[in-house]
Design an enzyme around this catalytic site. Structure first.
Site, PDB file in Angstrom:
ATOM      1  N   HIS A  65     -10.472 -14.975  -2.847  1.00  0.00           N
ATOM      2  CA  HIS A  65      -9.108 -15.187  -2.353  1.00  0.00           C
ATOM      3  C   HIS A  65      -8.887 -16.538  -1.691  1.00  0.00           C
ATOM      4  O   HIS A  65      -7.827 -16.760  -1.112  1.00  0.00           O
ATOM      5  CB  HIS A  65      -8.716 -14.115  -1.333  1.00  0.00           C
ATOM      6  CG  HIS A  65      -8.571 -12.752  -1.912  1.00  0.00           C
ATOM      7  ND1 HIS A  65      -7.371 -12.247  -2.363  1.00  0.00           N
ATOM      8  CD2 HIS A  65      -9.476 -11.779  -2.118  1.00  0.00           C
ATOM      9  CE1 HIS A  65      -7.544 -11.014  -2.810  1.00  0.00           C
ATOM     10  NE2 HIS A  65      -8.820 -10.704  -2.671  1.00  0.00           N
ATOM     11  N   LYS A  88       4.320 -16.809   6.930  1.00  0.00           N
ATOM     12  CA  LYS A  88       2.923 -16.743   6.497  1.00  0.00           C
ATOM     13  C   LYS A  88       2.057 -17.183   7.669  1.00  0.00           C
ATOM     14  O   LYS A  88       2.568 -17.711   8.649  1.00  0.00           O
ATOM     15  CB  LYS A  88       2.686 -17.646   5.285  1.00  0.00           C
ATOM     16  CG  LYS A  88       3.273 -19.056   5.448  1.00  0.00           C
ATOM     17  CD  LYS A  88       3.153 -19.881   4.185  1.00  0.00           C
ATOM     18  CE  LYS A  88       4.248 -19.596   3.169  1.00  0.00           C
ATOM     19  NZ  LYS A  88       3.792 -18.823   2.021  1.00  0.00           N
ATOM     20  N   ARG A  89       0.745 -16.974   7.559  1.00  0.00           N
ATOM     21  CA  ARG A  89      -0.122 -17.456   8.625  1.00  0.00           C
ATOM     22  C   ARG A  89       0.052 -18.957   8.829  1.00  0.00           C
ATOM     23  O   ARG A  89       0.372 -19.688   7.889  1.00  0.00           O
ATOM     24  CB  ARG A  89      -1.582 -17.136   8.280  1.00  0.00           C
ATOM     25  CG  ARG A  89      -1.952 -15.709   8.576  1.00  0.00           C
ATOM     26  CD  ARG A  89      -1.819 -15.369  10.048  1.00  0.00           C
ATOM     27  NE  ARG A  89      -2.889 -15.961  10.818  1.00  0.00           N
ATOM     28  CZ  ARG A  89      -3.973 -15.306  11.201  1.00  0.00           C
ATOM     29  NH1 ARG A  89      -4.117 -14.023  10.924  1.00  0.00           N
ATOM     30  NH2 ARG A  89      -4.904 -15.928  11.903  1.00  0.00           N
ATOM     31  N   LYS A 149      -0.920 -24.882   4.627  1.00  0.00           N
ATOM     32  CA  LYS A 149       0.371 -24.274   4.259  1.00  0.00           C
ATOM     33  C   LYS A 149       1.544 -25.175   4.664  1.00  0.00           C
ATOM     34  O   LYS A 149       2.667 -24.981   4.266  1.00  0.00           O
ATOM     35  CB  LYS A 149       0.518 -22.897   4.904  1.00  0.00           C
ATOM     36  CG  LYS A 149      -0.518 -21.889   4.419  1.00  0.00           C
ATOM     37  CD  LYS A 149      -0.335 -20.540   5.102  1.00  0.00           C
ATOM     38  CE  LYS A 149      -1.462 -19.548   4.809  1.00  0.00           C
ATOM     39  NZ  LYS A 149      -1.317 -18.838   3.523  1.00  0.00           N
ATOM     40  N   THR A 208       1.902 -14.381  -1.704  1.00  0.00           N
ATOM     41  CA  THR A 208       2.599 -13.158  -2.125  1.00  0.00           C
ATOM     42  C   THR A 208       3.980 -13.064  -1.486  1.00  0.00           C
ATOM     43  O   THR A 208       4.852 -12.376  -2.007  1.00  0.00           O
ATOM     44  CB  THR A 208       1.778 -11.887  -1.798  1.00  0.00           C
ATOM     45  OG1 THR A 208       1.214 -12.037  -0.491  1.00  0.00           O
ATOM     46  CG2 THR A 208       0.664 -11.674  -2.796  1.00  0.00           C
ATOM     47  N   LYS A 228       7.750 -11.663  -2.973  1.00  0.00           N
ATOM     48  CA  LYS A 228       8.680 -10.757  -2.268  1.00  0.00           C
ATOM     49  C   LYS A 228      10.038 -11.424  -2.097  1.00  0.00           C
ATOM     50  O   LYS A 228      11.092 -10.798  -2.295  1.00  0.00           O
ATOM     51  CB  LYS A 228       8.113 -10.397  -0.882  1.00  0.00           C
ATOM     52  CG  LYS A 228       6.860  -9.555  -0.949  1.00  0.00           C
ATOM     53  CD  LYS A 228       6.074  -9.559   0.364  1.00  0.00           C
ATOM     54  CE  LYS A 228       4.643  -9.113   0.092  1.00  0.00           C
ATOM     55  NZ  LYS A 228       3.711  -9.455   1.173  1.00  0.00           N
TER      56      LYS A 228
HETATM   57  C1  26V Z   1     -11.365 -14.966   5.777  1.00  0.00           C
HETATM   58  C2  26V Z   1     -12.088 -14.805   6.917  1.00  0.00           C
HETATM   59  C3  26V Z   1     -13.190 -15.718   7.192  1.00  0.00           C
HETATM   60  C4  26V Z   1     -14.221 -15.097   8.067  1.00  0.00           C
HETATM   61  C5  26V Z   1     -13.634 -14.444   9.284  1.00  0.00           C
HETATM   62  C6  26V Z   1     -12.536 -13.475   9.013  1.00  0.00           C
HETATM   63  C7  26V Z   1     -11.753 -13.766   7.794  1.00  0.00           C
HETATM   64  C8  26V Z   1     -10.684 -12.948   7.489  1.00  0.00           C
HETATM   65  C9  26V Z   1      -9.976 -13.123   6.344  1.00  0.00           C
HETATM   66  C10 26V Z   1     -10.299 -14.134   5.492  1.00  0.00           C
HETATM   67  C11 26V Z   1      -9.560 -14.179   4.228  1.00  0.00           C
HETATM   68  C12 26V Z   1      -8.854 -15.393   3.922  1.00  0.00           C
HETATM   69  C13 26V Z   1      -8.431 -15.327   2.516  1.00  0.00           C
HETATM   70  C14 26V Z   1      -7.006 -14.914   2.309  1.00  0.00           C
HETATM   71  O1  26V Z   1      -6.374 -14.213   3.063  1.00  0.00           O
HETATM   72  N1  26V Z   1      -6.516 -15.373   1.205  1.00  0.00           N
HETATM   73  C15 26V Z   1      -5.160 -15.124   0.793  1.00  0.00           C
HETATM   74  O2  26V Z   1      -5.186 -14.054  -0.135  1.00  0.00           O
HETATM   75  C16 26V Z   1      -3.911 -13.748  -0.620  1.00  0.00           C
HETATM   76  C17 26V Z   1      -4.068 -12.537  -1.506  1.00  0.00           C
HETATM   77  O3  26V Z   1      -4.825 -12.849  -2.615  1.00  0.00           O
HETATM   78  C18 26V Z   1      -3.337 -14.933  -1.362  1.00  0.00           C
HETATM   79  O4  26V Z   1      -2.040 -14.612  -1.783  1.00  0.00           O
HETATM   80  C19 26V Z   1      -3.280 -16.153  -0.458  1.00  0.00           C
HETATM   81  O5  26V Z   1      -2.879 -17.279  -1.181  1.00  0.00           O
HETATM   82  C20 26V Z   1      -4.654 -16.402   0.144  1.00  0.00           C
HETATM   83  O6  26V Z   1      -4.597 -17.425   1.117  1.00  0.00           O
END
Ligand code: 26V
Length: 812
Positions: A348, A534-535, A540, A642, A646
């Protein structure tokens, strides 16, 4: 059997009375909500039970979606809706003098995720159930969700999110299905009396994993799947060893709180504990359940598919090996074949700093047996790869490198399928991030463009639009989203255009009222509602949006008689608590908002609203009211996005770089019906490779831009304490990592086009209509269908009268 209003009222009253022993008339909103929630849960419990039994009786293959995050949103309305009870309940409540909206506000919105990844998991759960695919979620029941965000003097402050305070009516604690998870200690292998190697443990920390199950209700198909979230507790038989509260801490902390940083990986021991805890409990519970099928172990991949949502649950691979080797006594080869065929992985993010790499020493200490298995997986990988592909590629793809365990490499090596979440993202994985693996295993790579559930994001969030669509194109689109394209036929129909504009206006009016109530800011519902939700992250580029607002403000001040199209900029974003730069951007936007919203020279021409505590429930209020969807990440950086889907489905026009799924949005709706700007991903790669980007040069040569940037540091914006300088410095003096200045000019031009088009209301609405009508391909139902067919090989089990139809132009 359909529920009548009369029967509902009677049953609801008795439900309330049995819970609280007084009349519902005396009940608080929380109590009434609890009673209604439990009423609905009782109502669906039969389908829940029968779905489970049905899966076992028919030995169907099931998917287990392993994710550290789920963001389900409130469930009262969506469960009632999917069960077909919504209208009855609304009417019944009205007769009793209450409203569903009021009760719903008492429901906690479980923030058990950070952003896109967690919300995607929940959209997928909704689609799995609605398609009748046997699919379960597996995750953690965090006691505290993602922090609650407040602004104090424009600064983000984080508060604990105690979502379980008033109980959670949807969950069922399932003491029958607990598992034991072991950490640390010593481990060694010993031959037992049958001659098998057995793993022996001493001095381990034993943690009881208690599952809480939540029903995932399918849309009017009697299917109820399961979301299983695990909670850590002290094992009953060890209770006497835990004398003090302090002593219980190492166990309780495991599922206490969600890590709030989704962009920067930190090798924190507690996070690794969480990951293994969830994975171990999940795999144990799956293999235990599999025994009910009475089939040989070699058939596991015929009945079980485990999906690894980002690398966070990648320990599934060694954990499954551990159980098959140590407890089931399979050979390495047998265990590996089963594990590999069972597991699949989605990436992701391409952000290098977010990719998980655990220090080997930490892994060894915390999970000694798992580490031994990872070592062996790595050794066998090296032994088979090096002779064929050579040392360089083998070294670059190894799991163990420079003292760390590379989790993406583990996930790729142990999975039969690896996918990205939008076309461009998958290409980038194949050509850049996982390039070497693509050389080794090209057949494993595939794309699955993300999707969203129309049920929550259209039917429920936007009843006005839903009514209009029902009226114009019939109700078929609700079961079969591809029917939305029929709406295109109304493109030239003046009456429909007017009606659609009215729906949007009413949604904007409602949001305007809400903004006034919440923040005391009066916004003009006739203005363009320009939304970025978004975050908060530099890639971004919320600060690009901010620079445009600042530019516009200066323009208004300097040209008071110019005719501006009124604009309301709306933000929702949380910053990771340790991400200083993101927090500084929030502060700058808030201070700028304060200045603009209180400047009498500005009036209706410009307003800025930054919502506190953005989450699923707020998104449901904002999205139906949006005119512009800001998707302005630096091309190549946003895996998919996403909120773009929406917003499009709700008739917003997309203002975007060609990044992530924006590219597919363009493919479906056409470039002429959105606003595209900025560098392409290819140009970004070239610019990076050339290594000659010079942001200061752009600053110096572009007068407009210089004027805007200077306003960050010359006291134009009151209330800042150096945050303006921080943003200025990163963009001008530290060479602007995400090429904000490079894209500034073309962004401003795109924004001018937005204004020009908005002056022509009918033309704008016509494009809005085309966006809605082209949004069907982004239904998560289609996405899930493709996962089910191509990756998991699971069937839509329950008889579907209206199964998903193939699309005209399928996404691949
Ligand atoms: C990464 C980490 C790193 C370690 C600590 C905790 C933590 C928690 C979550 C993440 C995930 C980051 C990846 C993420 O959220 N990606 C997003 O995924 C969406 C669904 O596929 C996508 O639409 C977004 O573009 C993408 O940034």
């Amino acid at each position: 059997m359909t529920l009548t209003v009369k029967a509902f009222i009677k049953e609801f009253k008795s439900q309330f009375q049995s819970m609280y022993a007084y009349s519902y008339k005396e009940g608080s909103t929380e109590q009434l909500y609890n009673a209604l929630g439990l009423y609905i849960k009782n109502y669906l419990s039969r389908n829940w039970k029968e779905t489970k039994e049905d899966y076992v009786e028919n030995s169907v293959k099931q998917v287990y979606y392993f994710s550290m995050e789920f963001l389900p949103g409130r469930q009262l309305e969506s469960n009632a809706y999917n069960l077909g009870l919504l209208d009855t309940i609304k009417e019944g409540l009205n007769e009793m003098g209450m409203s569903l909206e009021e009760l719903e506000e008492a429901e906690a919105d479980p923030a058990l995720g950070n952003g896109g990844l967690g919300r995607l998991a929940s959209c997928f759960m909704d689609s799995l159930a609605s398609l009748g695919v046997p699919g379960n979620g597996n995750g953690i029941r965090y006691q505290y969700g993602l922090f609650k965000q407040k602004f104090v003097d424009g600064y983000q402050v984080e508060l604990p999110e105690n979502w379980l305070r008033y109980r959670n009516v949807w969950e069922t604690r399932n003491d029958k299905s607990t598992c034991m998870v072991k950490f640390g200690g010593n481990v060694w292998l010993e031959k037992n009396h049958l001659g098998y190697m057995e793993a022996k443990y001493e001095n381990t920390l034993n943690v009881l994993a208690v599952p809480y199950d939540t029903p995932m209700v399918g849309y009017r198909n009697n299917v109820v799947n399961n979301l299983r979230l695990w909670s850590a507790e002290i094992p009953v038989e060890e209770e006497e060893n835990y004398h003090t509260l302090e002593a219980t801490e190492p166990i309780k902390e495991i599922t206490q709180v969600l890590y709030p940083d989704d962009s920067n990986y930190e090798g924190r021991l507690l996070r690794l504990k969480q990951e293994y805890f969830m994975v171990s409990a999940g795999v144990q519970s799956i293999l235990r359940h599999y025994k009910k099928y009475n089939l040989p172990r070699k058939n596991i991949p015929d009945k079980v598919a485990i999906h690894i949502n980002d690398t966070h649950p990648a320990l599934v691979i060694p954990e499954m090996m551990r159980i098959l080797l140590d407890e089931e006594h399979l050979s390495w080869e047998q265990a590996w074949e089963i594990t590999f065929k069972t597991c699949s992985y989605t990436n992701h993010t391409i952000l290098r700093e977010a990719l998980e790499k655990w220090p080997i020493d930490m892994m060894k200490d915390l999970l000694p047996r798992i580490y031994m298995i990872i070592e062996e997986i790595n050794q066998r990988f090296v032994d088979t790869t090096a002779p064929i592909y050579g040392d360089r590629i083998t070294w670059q793809t190894a799991i163990l490198q420079n003292g760390v365990v590379n989790m993406a490499h583990l996930a790729v090596i142990g999975s039969h399928s690896i996918n990205g979440v939008a076309k461009l993202h998958t290409e980038i994985l194949m050509e850049d991030v996982l390039k070497d693996f693509f050389e080794l295993y090209p057949e494993r790579f595939n794309n699955k463009t993300n999707g969203i559930t129309q049920r929550r994001w259209m039917h429920l969030a936007n009843p006005g639009l839903t009514r209009l669509l029902d009226e114009k194109i019939g109700e078929e689109w609700k079961k079969n989203p591809s029917e939305l394209k029929v709406f295109k036929g109304f493109e030239q129909d003046e009456k429909t255009i007017k009606e659609l504009a009215k729906v949007k206006f009413e949604n904007k009016q409602r949001l305007a009222d809400y903004i006034e109530e919440l923040q005391g800011i009066k916004v003009n519902p006739k203005a363009i509602f320009d939304v970025q939700i978004k975050r908060l992250h530099a890639y971004k580029r919320q600060h690009l949006n901010m620079l445009h607002i600042l530019y516009r403000y200066l323009d208004i001040k300097e040209n008071p008689s110019k005719d501006f199209v009124p604009r309301v900029f709306i933000f929702g974003a949380k910053a990771a608590p340790s991400y200083m730069y993101a927090k500084q951007i929030i502060k700058v936007i808030n201070s700028l908002a304060e200045l603009i919203n209180n400047d009498p020279d500005v009036g209706d021409k410009l307003k800025v609203v930054f919502f506190e505590n953005y989450g699923v429930s707020l998104a449901e209020k904002i999205i139906p009211a949006a005119d512009i969807s800001e998707q302005i990440s630096l091309a190549s950086m946003e895996a998919s996005g996403t909120s773009n889907m929406k917003l499009m489905a709700n008739g917003a026009l997309t203002l975007a770089t060609l990044d992530g799924a924006n590219i597919e949005i363009k493919d479906f709706v056409g470039e002429e019906n959105m606003f595209i700007f900025g560098l392409s991903s290819k140009e970004v790669y070239e610019l990076k490779a050339a290594g000659n980007y010079n942001s200061k040069g752009i600053y110096e040569s572009n007068e407009k831009l210089r004027h805007t940037l200077d306003a960050l540091t010359n006291d134009t914006i009151p209330g800042l304490n150096g945050e303006g300088y921080a943003v200025f410095d990163s963009l001008v003096n530290y060479n602007d990592e995400y090429f904000v200045l490079k894209d500034f000019e073309s962004y401003i031009k795109a924004q001018e086009k937005v204004d020009a088009l908005y002056r022509n209301t009918d033309e704008w609405t016509r494009k809005s209509l085309l966006n809605i009508a082209s949004s069907a391909p982004f239904s998560a139902d289609y996405t899930i269908k493709r996962y089910a067919d191509d990756i998991w090989k699971v069937k839509q089990h329950s008889e579907q009268k209206d199964s998903v139809q193939p699309l005209d132009e399928p996404l691949t």
